[in-house]
Every structure is written in C-alpha cells, then in structure tokens.
Design a protein around this motif. Structure first.
Motif, PDB file in Angstrom:
ATOM      1  N   VAL A  48       0.828  -1.200   0.000  1.00  0.00           N
ATOM      2  CA  VAL A  48       0.000   0.000   0.000  1.00  0.00           C
ATOM      3  C   VAL A  48       0.865   1.252   0.000  1.00  0.00           C
ATOM      4  O   VAL A  48       2.057   1.199   0.306  1.00  0.00           O
ATOM      5  CB  VAL A  48      -0.938   0.033   1.232  1.00  0.00           C
ATOM      6  N   LEU A  49       0.235   2.372  -0.334  1.00  0.00           N
ATOM      7  CA  LEU A  49       0.846   3.677  -0.164  1.00  0.00           C
ATOM      8  C   LEU A  49       0.111   4.343   0.989  1.00  0.00           C
ATOM      9  O   LEU A  49      -1.113   4.494   0.936  1.00  0.00           O
ATOM     10  CB  LEU A  49       0.712   4.529  -1.429  1.00  0.00           C
ATOM     11  N   LEU A  50       0.830   4.702   2.034  1.00  0.00           N
ATOM     12  CA  LEU A  50       0.217   5.388   3.169  1.00  0.00           C
ATOM     13  C   LEU A  50       0.041   6.862   2.842  1.00  0.00           C
ATOM     14  O   LEU A  50       0.895   7.467   2.191  1.00  0.00           O
ATOM     15  CB  LEU A  50       1.090   5.249   4.412  1.00  0.00           C
ATOM     16  N   CYS A  51      -1.076   7.410   3.272  1.00  0.00           N
ATOM     17  CA  CYS A  51      -1.301   8.843   3.093  1.00  0.00           C
ATOM     18  C   CYS A  51      -2.129   9.359   4.259  1.00  0.00           C
ATOM     19  O   CYS A  51      -2.916   8.631   4.850  1.00  0.00           O
ATOM     20  CB  CYS A  51      -1.957   9.144   1.756  1.00  0.00           C
ATOM     21  N   GLN A  52      -1.895  10.616   4.575  1.00  0.00           N
ATOM     22  CA  GLN A  52      -2.627  11.259   5.656  1.00  0.00           C
ATOM     23  C   GLN A  52      -3.506  12.350   5.065  1.00  0.00           C
ATOM     24  O   GLN A  52      -3.056  13.122   4.217  1.00  0.00           O
ATOM     25  CB  GLN A  52      -1.669  11.856   6.677  1.00  0.00           C
ATOM     26  N   ALA A 114      -3.666  25.064   1.215  1.00  0.00           N
ATOM     27  CA  ALA A 114      -2.810  24.192   2.022  1.00  0.00           C
ATOM     28  C   ALA A 114      -1.905  23.347   1.124  1.00  0.00           C
ATOM     29  O   ALA A 114      -2.363  22.797   0.121  1.00  0.00           O
ATOM     30  CB  ALA A 114      -3.662  23.278   2.897  1.00  0.00           C
ATOM     31  N   PRO A 115      -0.609  23.256   1.474  1.00  0.00           N
ATOM     32  CA  PRO A 115       0.269  22.390   0.692  1.00  0.00           C
ATOM     33  C   PRO A 115      -0.095  20.925   0.947  1.00  0.00           C
ATOM     34  O   PRO A 115      -0.823  20.605   1.875  1.00  0.00           O
ATOM     35  CB  PRO A 115       1.657  22.711   1.236  1.00  0.00           C
ATOM     36  N   GLY A 116       0.408  20.057   0.138  1.00  0.00           N
ATOM     37  CA  GLY A 116       0.139  18.631   0.288  1.00  0.00           C
ATOM     38  C   GLY A 116       0.687  17.885  -0.903  1.00  0.00           C
ATOM     39  O   GLY A 116       1.672  18.312  -1.517  1.00  0.00           O
ATOM     40  N   PHE A 117       0.033  16.796  -1.253  1.00  0.00           N
ATOM     41  CA  PHE A 117       0.471  15.975  -2.379  1.00  0.00           C
ATOM     42  C   PHE A 117      -0.720  15.570  -3.223  1.00  0.00           C
ATOM     43  O   PHE A 117      -1.836  15.461  -2.723  1.00  0.00           O
ATOM     44  CB  PHE A 117       1.176  14.713  -1.869  1.00  0.00           C
ATOM     45  N   LEU A 118      -0.449  15.323  -4.498  1.00  0.00           N
ATOM     46  CA  LEU A 118      -1.444  14.764  -5.411  1.00  0.00           C
ATOM     47  C   LEU A 118      -1.042  13.336  -5.713  1.00  0.00           C
ATOM     48  O   LEU A 118       0.106  13.069  -6.059  1.00  0.00           O
ATOM     49  CB  LEU A 118      -1.486  15.540  -6.726  1.00  0.00           C
ATOM     50  N   ILE A 119      -1.991  12.439  -5.554  1.00  0.00           N
ATOM     51  CA  ILE A 119      -1.762  11.038  -5.903  1.00  0.00           C
ATOM     52  C   ILE A 119      -2.591  10.754  -7.145  1.00  0.00           C
ATOM     53  O   ILE A 119      -3.820  10.723  -7.087  1.00  0.00           O
ATOM     54  CB  ILE A 119      -2.169  10.106  -4.747  1.00  0.00           C
ATOM     55  N   ALA A 120      -1.906  10.596  -8.273  1.00  0.00           N
ATOM     56  CA  ALA A 120      -2.582  10.261  -9.527  1.00  0.00           C
ATOM     57  C   ALA A 120      -2.970   8.791  -9.459  1.00  0.00           C
ATOM     58  O   ALA A 120      -2.138   7.923  -9.195  1.00  0.00           O
ATOM     59  CB  ALA A 120      -1.665  10.528 -10.712  1.00  0.00           C
ATOM     60  N   VAL A 121      -4.245   8.526  -9.668  1.00  0.00           N
ATOM     61  CA  VAL A 121      -4.776   7.169  -9.534  1.00  0.00           C
ATOM     62  C   VAL A 121      -4.843   6.523 -10.910  1.00  0.00           C
ATOM     63  O   VAL A 121      -5.372   7.101 -11.866  1.00  0.00           O
ATOM     64  CB  VAL A 121      -6.179   7.211  -8.874  1.00  0.00           C
ATOM     65  N   ARG A 122      -4.305   5.326 -11.002  1.00  0.00           N
ATOM     66  CA  ARG A 122      -4.264   4.573 -12.254  1.00  0.00           C
ATOM     67  C   ARG A 122      -5.654   4.076 -12.633  1.00  0.00           C
ATOM     68  O   ARG A 122      -6.365   3.523 -11.816  1.00  0.00           O
ATOM     69  CB  ARG A 122      -3.318   3.384 -12.062  1.00  0.00           C
ATOM     70  N   GLY A 123      -6.043   4.280 -13.874  1.00  0.00           N
ATOM     71  CA  GLY A 123      -7.277   3.722 -14.406  1.00  0.00           C
ATOM     72  C   GLY A 123      -8.543   4.161 -13.714  1.00  0.00           C
ATOM     73  O   GLY A 123      -9.488   3.403 -13.615  1.00  0.00           O
ATOM     74  N   ALA A 124      -8.608   5.362 -13.217  1.00  0.00           N
ATOM     75  CA  ALA A 124      -9.814   5.804 -12.516  1.00  0.00           C
ATOM     76  C   ALA A 124     -10.352   7.086 -13.125  1.00  0.00           C
ATOM     77  O   ALA A 124     -10.663   8.033 -12.417  1.00  0.00           O
ATOM     78  CB  ALA A 124      -9.521   5.986 -11.035  1.00  0.00           C
ATOM     79  N   ASP A 132      -2.731  15.382   2.653  1.00  0.00           N
ATOM     80  CA  ASP A 132      -1.845  16.254   3.420  1.00  0.00           C
ATOM     81  C   ASP A 132      -0.405  15.759   3.385  1.00  0.00           C
ATOM     82  O   ASP A 132       0.528  16.541   3.312  1.00  0.00           O
ATOM     83  CB  ASP A 132      -2.309  16.346   4.880  1.00  0.00           C
ATOM     84  N   ALA A 133      -0.227  14.429   3.481  1.00  0.00           N
ATOM     85  CA  ALA A 133       1.110  13.839   3.488  1.00  0.00           C
ATOM     86  C   ALA A 133       1.046  12.452   2.868  1.00  0.00           C
ATOM     87  O   ALA A 133       0.006  11.799   2.910  1.00  0.00           O
ATOM     88  CB  ALA A 133       1.649  13.751   4.920  1.00  0.00           C
ATOM     89  N   ALA A 134       2.161  12.033   2.295  1.00  0.00           N
ATOM     90  CA  ALA A 134       2.279  10.689   1.721  1.00  0.00           C
ATOM     91  C   ALA A 134       3.589  10.097   2.231  1.00  0.00           C
ATOM     92  O   ALA A 134       4.614  10.181   1.557  1.00  0.00           O
ATOM     93  CB  ALA A 134       2.252  10.745   0.197  1.00  0.00           C
ATOM     94  N   PRO A 135       3.562   9.520   3.453  1.00  0.00           N
ATOM     95  CA  PRO A 135       4.795   9.028   4.071  1.00  0.00           C
ATOM     96  C   PRO A 135       5.539   7.974   3.268  1.00  0.00           C
ATOM     97  O   PRO A 135       6.739   7.842   3.385  1.00  0.00           O
ATOM     98  CB  PRO A 135       4.336   8.440   5.402  1.00  0.00           C
ATOM     99  N   GLY A 136       4.839   7.190   2.441  1.00  0.00           N
ATOM    100  CA  GLY A 136       5.545   6.225   1.609  1.00  0.00           C
ATOM    101  C   GLY A 136       4.868   4.877   1.543  1.00  0.00           C
ATOM    102  O   GLY A 136       3.784   4.660   2.085  1.00  0.00           O
ATOM    103  N   ALA A 137       5.560   3.956   0.865  1.00  0.00           N
ATOM    104  CA  ALA A 137       5.043   2.597   0.677  1.00  0.00           C
ATOM    105  C   ALA A 137       5.154   1.809   1.975  1.00  0.00           C
ATOM    106  O   ALA A 137       6.042   2.056   2.795  1.00  0.00           O
ATOM    107  CB  ALA A 137       5.812   1.894  -0.430  1.00  0.00           C
ATOM    108  N   ALA A 138       4.234   0.873   2.153  1.00  0.00           N
ATOM    109  CA  ALA A 138       4.205   0.056   3.367  1.00  0.00           C
ATOM    110  C   ALA A 138       3.521  -1.266   3.065  1.00  0.00           C
ATOM    111  O   ALA A 138       3.042  -1.503   1.953  1.00  0.00           O
ATOM    112  CB  ALA A 138       3.451   0.794   4.472  1.00  0.00           C
TER     113      ALA A 138
END
Length: 192
Positions: A48-52, A114-124, A132-138
């Motif tokens: 998974v990719l963790l995100c807050q 507010a700053p943060g991150f964009l997570i581009a979703v595949r095939g959606a 707000d944050a994307a700490p990483g893969a887990a």
C-alpha cells in the motif's frame, strides 16, 4: 513376568522398562502441546501507499497509484459541483480531476491554499487525490475481513512502514467505492 503383567503393563507386552516408557510419554506430550501452540496462519500483507488526510491515516493499494507529486494550489483550476472535487490540475501533462481525500472520507475539507500531495490514480477516469502527506510505501494487513470502517474502506494495521507508523491502525481504501460518484460523472461527461 507373567502374561497378566504383560497385558496390563506398557502396552507392548512388557518389553519397555519404566524409564523408556516415561521418555516416550514425555515426547508424545511435547508433540501434542506443539500442535496446540502452532502458529495461526498469518494474515496476508498488502502493498500500500500510506497517506494522511485530515486526522486520518489511509492506505491506497500500491498498484492503483500512478504517481505522487507535490500539490501546488496555485496551479489548480477551480471546478464546482460535486462535494470533494477541488478542481482540475495537470499531472505529467494530463488533466486530472482533483478530489480532496479528507472530504471524501468524511473529514473536514482541506484549506484551498494548504500544501500537500497529489496522488494520480491509475485507471480511474483521470482522477487524482489531494492528501496532506504521503509518508511512503508500506505493508498492511486487514484487521477484520468484511468489517468496514466506512463505505469506502476497511480497517487494517500497518505491518511494515516508514518511520514510526508500524503498528498503527489504518483505513484500507477501496478506490472503486470511494470515487464511484466522481468516476460516473467523468464517464457521463465523455458520453455527452
């Protein structure tokens, strides 16, 4: 030794002495005890990719994530309409509908600047999630299969992850359920 002694003795016709019989019984007892304490089958781990987003910690299936980029509010084109839709943004040259993950999961909407991150979703349907944050893969395991935390996800536990996130409770997101309204709107807009 009489025949009666052999019949009622160690069950092997009296061929074992007491020390040997005790050793065999002790070995059998250990084997039986090991069967009871055998480890239960492990819960499978998911990549998974963790995100807050807001106060929540979420996990997206790693194979559904196309790209993670910094969110630049000034580059967002506002778009009204559906709840949770922040606007449109270009990610790697592709125009995407940007959804606020905090709002989609029942939390307070993120501040527009507010700053943060964009997570581009595949095939959606060209969707991206603002977090707000994307700490990483887990790696995460499902806490209770079928037990939904809300209609777009299930509870889980971070088994291996960045920083001190291992052991934390997480919501494993079901992307299809989470973005169903926005995806159907995107497909409907294409059909017109």
């Amino acid at each position: 030794m009489t025949r009666a002694d052999a019949d009622y003795g160690d069950g092997l016709g009296g061929l074992l002495d007491d020390a040997r019989a005790r050793a065999i019984l002790a070995a059998r007892t250990r084997r039986l005890a090991q069967r009871r304490t055998a480890p239960q089958p492990e819960t499978p781990l998911e990549d998974v990719l963790l995100c807050q987003a807001g106060a929540g910690l979420f996990a997206l299936p790693l194979n559904a994530v196309e790209r993670v980029t910094p969110f630049e509010p000034r580059r967002l084109t506002p778009a009204g309409g559906r709840p949770g839709l922040l606007g449109l943004a270009s990610v790697e040259g592709r125009l995407r509908r940007v959804l606020d993950l905090s709002r989609l999961t029942g939390g307070a909407p993120a501040a527009p600047d507010a700053p943060g991150f964009l997570i581009a979703v595949r095939g959606a349907g060209n969707l991206a999630l603002r977090v707000d944050a994307a700490p990483g893969a887990a790696k995460a395991s499902r806490e209770a299969p079928g037990a939904d935390a809300f209609e777009g996800g299930a509870r889980g536990v971070v088994a291996e992850g960045p920083g001190d996130l291992a052991g934390r409770t997480v919501t494993l997101l079901h992307l299809d359920d989470l973005v169903a309204d926005h995806l159907s709107a995107a497909l409907g807009a294409r059909a017109k």
